[in-house]
Motif scaffolding. Structure first.
Motif, PDB file in Angstrom:
ATOM      1  N   TYR A  11      -0.946  35.725  46.132  1.00 54.11           N
ATOM      2  CA  TYR A  11      -0.565  34.962  47.313  1.00 54.11           C
ATOM      3  C   TYR A  11      -1.090  33.530  47.188  1.00 54.11           C
ATOM      4  O   TYR A  11      -2.205  33.300  46.726  1.00 54.11           O
ATOM      5  CB  TYR A  11      -1.160  35.622  48.560  1.00 54.11           C
ATOM      6  N   GLY A  12      -0.256  32.549  47.560  1.00 58.39           N
ATOM      7  CA  GLY A  12      -0.683  31.156  47.566  1.00 58.39           C
ATOM      8  C   GLY A  12      -0.465  30.409  46.276  1.00 58.39           C
ATOM      9  O   GLY A  12      -0.643  29.183  46.237  1.00 58.39           O
ATOM     10  N   HIS A  23      -1.463  23.625  46.256  1.00 58.24           N
ATOM     11  CA  HIS A  23      -1.539  25.032  45.863  1.00 58.24           C
ATOM     12  C   HIS A  23      -1.950  25.175  44.399  1.00 58.24           C
ATOM     13  O   HIS A  23      -1.605  24.334  43.566  1.00 58.24           O
ATOM     14  CB  HIS A  23      -0.177  25.714  46.050  1.00 58.24           C
ATOM     15  N   THR A  43       5.732  30.955  47.449  1.00 56.89           N
ATOM     16  CA  THR A  43       4.288  30.741  47.406  1.00 56.89           C
ATOM     17  C   THR A  43       3.543  31.740  48.280  1.00 56.89           C
ATOM     18  O   THR A  43       2.469  32.240  47.911  1.00 56.89           O
ATOM     19  CB  THR A  43       3.954  29.305  47.850  1.00 56.89           C
ATOM     20  N   ASP A  44       4.103  32.068  49.460  1.00 56.17           N
ATOM     21  CA  ASP A  44       3.436  32.992  50.371  1.00 56.17           C
ATOM     22  C   ASP A  44       3.856  34.443  50.161  1.00 56.17           C
ATOM     23  O   ASP A  44       3.589  35.300  51.003  1.00 56.17           O
ATOM     24  CB  ASP A  44       3.665  32.582  51.825  1.00 56.17           C
ATOM     25  N   SER A  45       4.496  34.728  49.024  1.00 61.42           N
ATOM     26  CA  SER A  45       4.826  36.099  48.649  1.00 61.42           C
ATOM     27  C   SER A  45       4.001  36.492  47.436  1.00 61.42           C
ATOM     28  O   SER A  45       3.498  35.639  46.702  1.00 61.42           O
ATOM     29  CB  SER A  45       6.318  36.233  48.337  1.00 61.42           C
ATOM     30  N   ARG A 115      -5.104  41.404  50.604  1.00 58.07           N
ATOM     31  CA  ARG A 115      -4.582  40.049  50.474  1.00 58.07           C
ATOM     32  C   ARG A 115      -5.629  39.042  50.915  1.00 58.07           C
ATOM     33  O   ARG A 115      -6.367  39.269  51.873  1.00 58.07           O
ATOM     34  CB  ARG A 115      -3.320  39.866  51.330  1.00 58.07           C
ATOM     35  N   ARG A 155       3.949  40.351  55.571  1.00 53.75           N
ATOM     36  CA  ARG A 155       3.523  40.368  54.164  1.00 53.75           C
ATOM     37  C   ARG A 155       4.679  40.838  53.313  1.00 53.75           C
ATOM     38  O   ARG A 155       5.413  41.764  53.696  1.00 53.75           O
ATOM     39  CB  ARG A 155       2.324  41.296  53.973  1.00 53.75           C
TER      40      ARG A 155
END
Length: 225
Positions: A11-12, A23, A43-45, A115, A155
């Motif tokens: 994540y990120g 990032h 990016t957030d997956s 996470r 998520r």
């Protein structure tokens, strides 16, 4: 034979190797040169990202004519109803395009890594997990699909692309495979160069209103190439 890298993207982390002001990039977890993502992951997956330095293999994986099915485990806000699942399976009008029919079913909460940062929950709103399989790859498609039917994504973890699965890779870990290009599926989708009728049939998703038992994620450590 071509080399294929399976990475569990944390994540990120943004799907690029060049520096980014906000990032961490793939360079933070892929200590290799000459490999590039075959497709992307937000990016957030989290989850499976394929990389290769072989042009024909990268093209085969990422070209819209040869889209491989991608499997996601999605934690959503709310309790998914049969009607909402039926909307996902039938195709969702997102305004700029309508998604192709997907496979969608409820699953029990999978045993995943923690996470970082953790998911933010609203104590007054329940949540549930879905397994969604699509063969497209539009920008933030799964998140937009669930939001459209009233189930905002909390998520999102991609666990498989075609025949390749995470199989125990923890965030930031990777595994190297040798792949024969000739062994990959040869069915093209209709549109973008495919012929009508070439699209593979979707498997019928389970209709049970109860959650489907999902195998626990195996935490075996993957071998780094």
């Amino acid at each position: 034979m071509s080399q294929l890298i399976l990475l569990n993207k944390p994540y990120g982390v943004i799907c690029q190797f060049s520096e980014h002001p906000l990032h961490p990039t793939l360079k933070s977890c892929v200590p290799l040169s000459g490999v590039y993502p075959a497709g992307r992951l937000d990016t957030d997956s989290e989850g499976l990202l394929l990389l290769t330095g072989e042009g024909p293999l990268q093209h085969r994986i990422s070209d819209p004519r040869w889209k491989l099915p991608k499997t996601y485990w999605v934690q959503v806000e709310g309790q998914a109803s049969d009607e909402q699942l039926a909307q996902l399976r039938a195709g969702v009008d997102l305004g700029d395009f309508t998604t192709q029919p997907a496979q969608a079913r409820r699953i029990d909460a999978p045993e995943l890594w923690e996470r970082k940062p953790p998911v933010r929950f609203r104590k007054t709103v329940p949540d549930c997990w879905l397994e969604i399989v699509i063969s497209e790859g539009k920008n933030r498609q799964v998140r937009r699909m669930t939001a459209k039917v009233g189930l905002p994504t909390l998520r999102l973890v991609r666990v498989a692309i075609g025949p390749w699965r995470l199989d125990g890779l923890l965030p930031g870990e990777m595994r190297s495979l040798e792949v024969n290009l000739e062994d990959l599926p040869r069915v093209q989708h209709a549109g973008r160069g495919g012929k009508p009728g070439d699209r593979p049939q979707q498997r019928q998703a389970p209709q049970s209103a109860k959650g489907v038992k999902t195998p626990a994620f195996r935490f075996a450590r993957g071998k780094k190439p």
